[in-house]
Design an enzyme around this catalytic site. Structure first.
Site, PDB file in Angstrom:
ATOM      1  N   GLU A 154       0.816  -1.219   0.000  1.00  0.00           N
ATOM      2  CA  GLU A 154       0.000   0.000   0.000  1.00  0.00           C
ATOM      3  C   GLU A 154       0.854   1.276   0.000  1.00  0.00           C
ATOM      4  O   GLU A 154       0.851   2.048   0.972  1.00  0.00           O
ATOM      5  CB  GLU A 154      -0.970  -0.002   1.182  1.00  0.00           C
ATOM      6  CG  GLU A 154      -1.953  -1.160   1.112  1.00  0.00           C
ATOM      7  CD  GLU A 154      -3.041  -1.099   2.180  1.00  0.00           C
ATOM      8  OE1 GLU A 154      -2.798  -0.503   3.236  1.00  0.00           O
ATOM      9  OE2 GLU A 154      -4.121  -1.655   1.937  1.00  0.00           O
ATOM     10  N   GLU A 310      -6.691  -7.865  -0.877  1.00  0.00           N
ATOM     11  CA  GLU A 310      -7.132  -7.910   0.523  1.00  0.00           C
ATOM     12  C   GLU A 310      -8.572  -7.427   0.607  1.00  0.00           C
ATOM     13  O   GLU A 310      -8.938  -6.450  -0.054  1.00  0.00           O
ATOM     14  CB  GLU A 310      -6.320  -6.947   1.398  1.00  0.00           C
ATOM     15  CG  GLU A 310      -4.874  -7.251   1.589  1.00  0.00           C
ATOM     16  CD  GLU A 310      -4.201  -6.177   2.463  1.00  0.00           C
ATOM     17  OE1 GLU A 310      -4.892  -5.491   3.233  1.00  0.00           O
ATOM     18  OE2 GLU A 310      -2.987  -6.028   2.340  1.00  0.00           O
TER      19      GLU A 310
HETATM   20  C1  GLA Z   1      -4.235  -2.819   5.014  1.00  0.00           C
HETATM   21  C2  GLA Z   1      -2.904  -3.494   5.096  1.00  0.00           C
HETATM   22  C3  GLA Z   1      -2.897  -4.783   5.877  1.00  0.00           C
HETATM   23  C4  GLA Z   1      -3.779  -4.659   7.084  1.00  0.00           C
HETATM   24  C5  GLA Z   1      -5.154  -4.249   6.670  1.00  0.00           C
HETATM   25  C6  GLA Z   1      -6.139  -4.172   7.814  1.00  0.00           C
HETATM   26  O1  GLA Z   1      -4.942  -3.108   3.909  1.00  0.00           O
HETATM   27  O2  GLA Z   1      -2.350  -3.750   3.830  1.00  0.00           O
HETATM   28  O3  GLA Z   1      -1.572  -5.059   6.237  1.00  0.00           O
HETATM   29  O4  GLA Z   1      -3.246  -3.723   7.954  1.00  0.00           O
HETATM   30  O5  GLA Z   1      -5.086  -2.966   6.105  1.00  0.00           O
HETATM   31  O6  GLA Z   1      -7.419  -3.814   7.394  1.00  0.00           O
END
Ligand code: GLA
Length: 678
Positions: A154, A310
C-alpha cells in the site's frame, strides 16, 4: 521494462490471503496448511512484514524459516505471492540511518514501533530495498511455490509526503527537471502573488506548514513529486526482482480509499493490477463504495482481470466502530468484486494475530477457530469460487465512463476553496450511485483517454482540466457523444491557475455555457430548481451565475442565490457537432438527480434496468458465454430474467432466476448466434 501483462500460474480463481507464519510456532504452520486445503485456499501472500526476521543485520540474511515455509506450502499445493517487506524497515535500519526517517508537514519526525516506510527519497533506504529485493528474488526465483511478487504494501500510506532535508534535495532536482529554469518555476507557480518570487534554487523549499495558506501550485507539484518518488521506489524493487525472476510483479493499490498515488500511472508499472478494499462501516450502503473501488481497479488496469489482494472476512479494527459483516455479506462482497472483474479473492489475513495492533481484525481463521460462523463461510466461499471458475478471463464492458483524475483531486483538496461542502468524493459517489441503482455498468477514465467507445461520459468533479484534455472532451461531443459536466469543473489548468476566459472556458464549445460567478449556499440551506416540465428539483450547497452562449436552459433557479432576483438558468443542454453537452450548476438531491439523468440517458441512448432496487447485476463477457453475476442486497426474493446454468447450484434457468434474500448467483449463458459477444 515491465514484462507484458501476465497472470500468476494458478489454474483456478485465486483464493487465500495474507499469511504471517512468523507470528506462530511450527506446529501451527502444519495446522494452517491443513485448514487452507480444507477451505480451498490456493494462494497466500507471505513475507510482507518480515524484513527484521530475514535481514537480521545490514547485509546479513537468514532465509531458513522462509525456505521451510515455501517448501511446506508447495508440498500442500498452495502457491505463494512473495512479498518484499519494504513498508516496514527494521529497527537496526533506523538506528543506523536516522536521517531516513520521514518528517511530516508540521515538522514531526516519525518514530519507530509502528509500520511505515522510510523516506522514499532516502539514498540509504533505496539502497536497502534494492539489496533486499535482489537477494529475495535471487533465492526464490525458481522456487516452485512462488507464482507472483508482491512489492511493498500500500504505497502512499501511512507514509506519503516527506519534508525531510533529503526529500527537499530530491524535490529541487525534480523541479529543475520539470521547469528547467527558475523563470519557468516562477511563472508556473504564480510567485508574483504574495511576494514569493525565487532568485535561487536553494531557496525553494517543500511546502511545509507556514503562517498562512501555502502556494497551491507548489503544493500540487509536491503531490506530484511525492507520487513520483514512491513510483521510483517501486520501480527500483521491480527491476531488482525482474533481474532474477519472471513471475508477474504487483503492488497492492487502495482504489477509492487513498488518493496519494495516481493509479493510472502505477497501473502502467505493474504486470498485474491488485487492490485492497475495506468497507467503510459508517456507510449503510458500503456495497456502492466497494463497486466504485472495483470498477476503478479494473479501469486503471485497462479492463483486464485483476486481483482482489485484501478484503476482510468480517470487521476491521481501525474504524471508529468496527461493524461485523452479516451472514452472507462476505460472499456478497467477494462476488461483487468478481462480477466487476476480479479473478482472485484474497483477504487480510489468514489467521488472526494474537499480538500487536491488529489483533481485533477479522481473519479467515478467527480467534474462535473452526467452530465459528466466519470459518464456515470461508469454507463455503472457497467451494463457491470453484463452482464459478469458468468466469475467469472474461471481461466487463461499459457504455458509460465517469472521469476520475487524481491530479484534479489533489488540486481540489487544497485550502481556500469556495465552499467546504464541495468534494470530488461526494460528487463522484452521487453520480455513480445513480448509475449503480440503475444497474448501468461504469468504467472510470481520464479526460485525456480515448473515449470513443462510450455513449456517455460524466465529469462529476473535474476541477483541474488542461486545455488538451478539454479539447479531447470537446471532440468526444463533436463526434456524437453525450457529455455531462457537473459544477466546479474546468476551473484551473495544470498549475492551479484559473483558465483565461474564466470558469468553464475550455469547455464552452461543448457545453455552450461559462460561469460568471460561484454562488455557494450557507450550511444547511436548501433551494428549489424548476425542471423543464414544471416540476420542482431540490438542491443545496452550490449555485452558479451562468452565461449561455449556444446552450438551452432546461432548469431554472427560482430561489436562493442563483435566482439573482429572477429566474436564472441552473441546468443547460447544448448541441455541438453530432453530440450533446449537459451542464449542472448545482448540487441536486438523489431523486432530483434521477429526474435529470433520465433525460441524459435518453440523449446518450443508455438504458436503465427495471430490476428490483437492491438487486445488483453485472455481466462479464467471455469468448463463448456471458456470466451474469447477481447480488441481492434486499431482504426478500428478487426475480432476475435470465437463461442458462446457475453455476452455484447447477440449476438450469429457462426464463427467470429467483435470487434469495442476501443471496448471490452466477448464470452462465452461452452465446447464441444472435446474442453475439455482448
Ligand atoms: C491494510 C494493510 C494490511 C492490514 C489491513 C487491515 O490493507 O495492507 O496489512 O493492515 O489494512 O485492514
Amino acid at each position: 521494462m515491465p514484462s507484458p501483462y501476465s497472470w500468476p500460474a494458478i489454474s483456478k480463481i485465486a483464493y487465500g490471503g495474507d499469511y504471517s507464519p512468523e507470528q506462530w510456532p511450527r506446529e501451527v504452520w502444519r495446522e494452517d496448511v491443513a485448514l487452507m486445503r480444507e477451505a480451498g485456499v490456493n494462494m497466500v501472500s507471505v513475507g510482507i512484514f518480515s524484513w527484521a526476521l530475514i535481514e537480521t543485520a545490514e547485509g546479513v540474511f537468514d532465509f531458513s524459516w522462509l525456505d521451510e515455509l515455501l517448501d511446506l506450502l508447495h508440498e500442500n499445493g498452495i502457491a505463494a505471492d512473495l512479498g518484499t517487506p519494504t513498508a516496514s524497515p527494521p529497527a537496526w535500519f533506523f538506528a543506523k540511518y536516522p536521517e531516513a526517517r520521514v518528517i511530516t508537514r508540521d515538522g514531526v519526525t516519525m518514530g519507530f514501533g509502528a509500520r511505515g516506510m522510510a523516506s522514499p527519497s532516502s539514498p540509504a533506504y533505496r539502497e536497502a530495498i534494492v539489496r533486499y529485493a535482489s537477494r529475495l528474488a535471487e533465492r526464490y526465483a525458481s522456487h516452485p511455490a512462488v507464482v507472483m511478487w508482491h512489492v511493498h504494501n500500500e504505497y502512499g500510506v501511512p507514509v506519503g509526503e516527506d519534508y525531510s532535508p533529503q526529500s527537499v534535495r530530491a524535490w529541487r532536482e525534480w523541479l529543475k527537471n520539470r521547469y528547467s529554469t527558475l523563470d519557468g518555476l516562477n511563472a508556473a507557480w504564480g510567485t508574483a502573488f504574495w511576494g514569493q518570487h525565487y532568485t535561487d534554487w536553494e531557496h525553494v523549499g517543500a511546502p511545509a506548514a507556514a503562517p498562512s495558506v501555502v502556494n497551491p501550485a507548489q503544493r500540487l507539484d509536491f503531490a506530484r513529486f511525492t507520487d513520483h518518488q514512491l513510483r521510483e521506489c517501486f520501480t527500483l524493487e521491480r527491476d531488482a526482482i525482474r533481474a532474477h525472476g519472471d513471475q508477474p510483479i504487483t503492488t497492492n493499490f487502495m482504489a477509492n480509499q487513498s488518493w496519494t498515488t495516481d493509479l493510472w500511472a502505477w497501473a502502467e508499472l505493474v504486470d498485474i493490477v491488485s487492490d485492497d478494499h475495506y468497507l467503510w462501516a459508517a456507510d449503510p450502503e458500503g456495497e456502492i463504495g466497494l463497486a466504485i473501488a472495483a470498477d476503478l481497479t479494473r479501469s486503471v488496469g485497462r479492463n483486464k482481470p485483476w486481483i482482489l489482494m485484501e478484503h476482510s472476512t468480517s470487521a476491521v479494527n481501525w474504524q471508529p466502530r468496527n461493524i461485523a459483516k452479516r451472514p452472507g455479506e462476505m460472499a456478497r462482497n467477494s462476488l461483487a468484486h468478481v462480477g466487476r472483474g476480479a479473478d482472485a479473492v484474497l483477504f487480510f489475513q489468514w489467521r488472526a494475530s494474537r499480538s500487536g495492533a491488529e489483533k481485533f481484525h477479522s481473519a479467515m481463521l478467527p480467534h474462535a477457530g473452526t467452530s465459528s460462523r466466519v470459518w464456515k463461510e470461508v469454507v463455503q466461499l472457497g467451494g463457491a469460487l470453484e463452482k464459478i471458475d469458468a468466469i475467469r478471463g472474461s471481461r466487463v464492458q461499459a457504455d458509460v465512463a465517469i472521469l476520475w483524475d487524481f491530479e484534479s483531486f489533489w488540486a481540489q483538496d487544497l485550502e481556500w476553496r469556495p465552499s467546504e461542502d464541495i468534494t470530488h468524493a461526494e460528487r463522484i459517489r452521487a453520480f455513480y450511485e445513480r448509475l449503480w441503482r440503475d444497474n448501468i455498468t461504469i468504467d472510470f477514465a481520464l479526460p485525456g483517454h480515448d473515449l470513443s467507445a462510450y455513449k456517455l461520459v460524466i465529469a462529476p468533479a473535474q476541477y483541474l482540466l488542461t486545455a488538451a484534455d478539454a479539447a479531447n472532451l470537446t471532440r468526444f461531443v463533436e463526434n456524437g457523444g453525450t457529455l455531462l459536466v457537473s459544477f466546479f469543473s474546468a476551473i484551473v489548468d495544470e498549475n492551479d491557475a484559473v483558465h483565461p476566459g474564466g470558469y468553464g472556458a475550455p469547455l464552452k464549445d461543448a457545453l455552450g455555457v461559462t460561469v460568471d460567478e460561484f454562488l455557494p449556499l450557507r450550511e444547511g440551506e436548501k433551494s428549489t430548481v424548476t425542471w423543464h416540465d414544471g416540476s420542482s428539483l431540490r438542491a443545496d450547497a452550490w449555485h452558479e451565475d451562468l452565461s449561455l452562449t449556444t446552450a438551452q436552459s432546461v432548469a431554472t433557479y427560482v430561489d436562493g442565490p442563483g435566482a439573482l432576483g429572477g429566474a436564472r438558468p441552473a441546468i443547460t443542454r447544448n448541441t455541438y457537432g453530432a453530440g450533446t453537452g449537459w451542464y449542472l450548476s448545482t448540487r441536486l438531491d438523489a431523486d432530483s438527480l434521477a429526474t435529470v439523468m433520465a433525460d441524459v440517458y435518453r440523449d446518450a441512448g443508455v438504458v436503465a434496468s427495471d430490476l428490483p432496487s437492491g438487486l445488483e447485476v453485472i455481466t462479464r463477457h467471455g469468448d463463448d458465454a456471458r456470466y451474469t453475476v447477481a447480488i441481492n442486497h434486499r431482504d426478500d426474493n428478487a426475480q432476475l430474467p435470465a437463461s442458462g446454468i446457475e453455476l452455484l447450484t447447477g440449476e438450469t434457468i429457462a426464463e427467470t432466476l429467483t435470487v434469495l434474500p442476501g443471496g448471490v448467483a452466477v448464470v452462465r449463458s452461452p452465446h447464441t448466434a444472435e446474442g453475439g459477444g455482448r
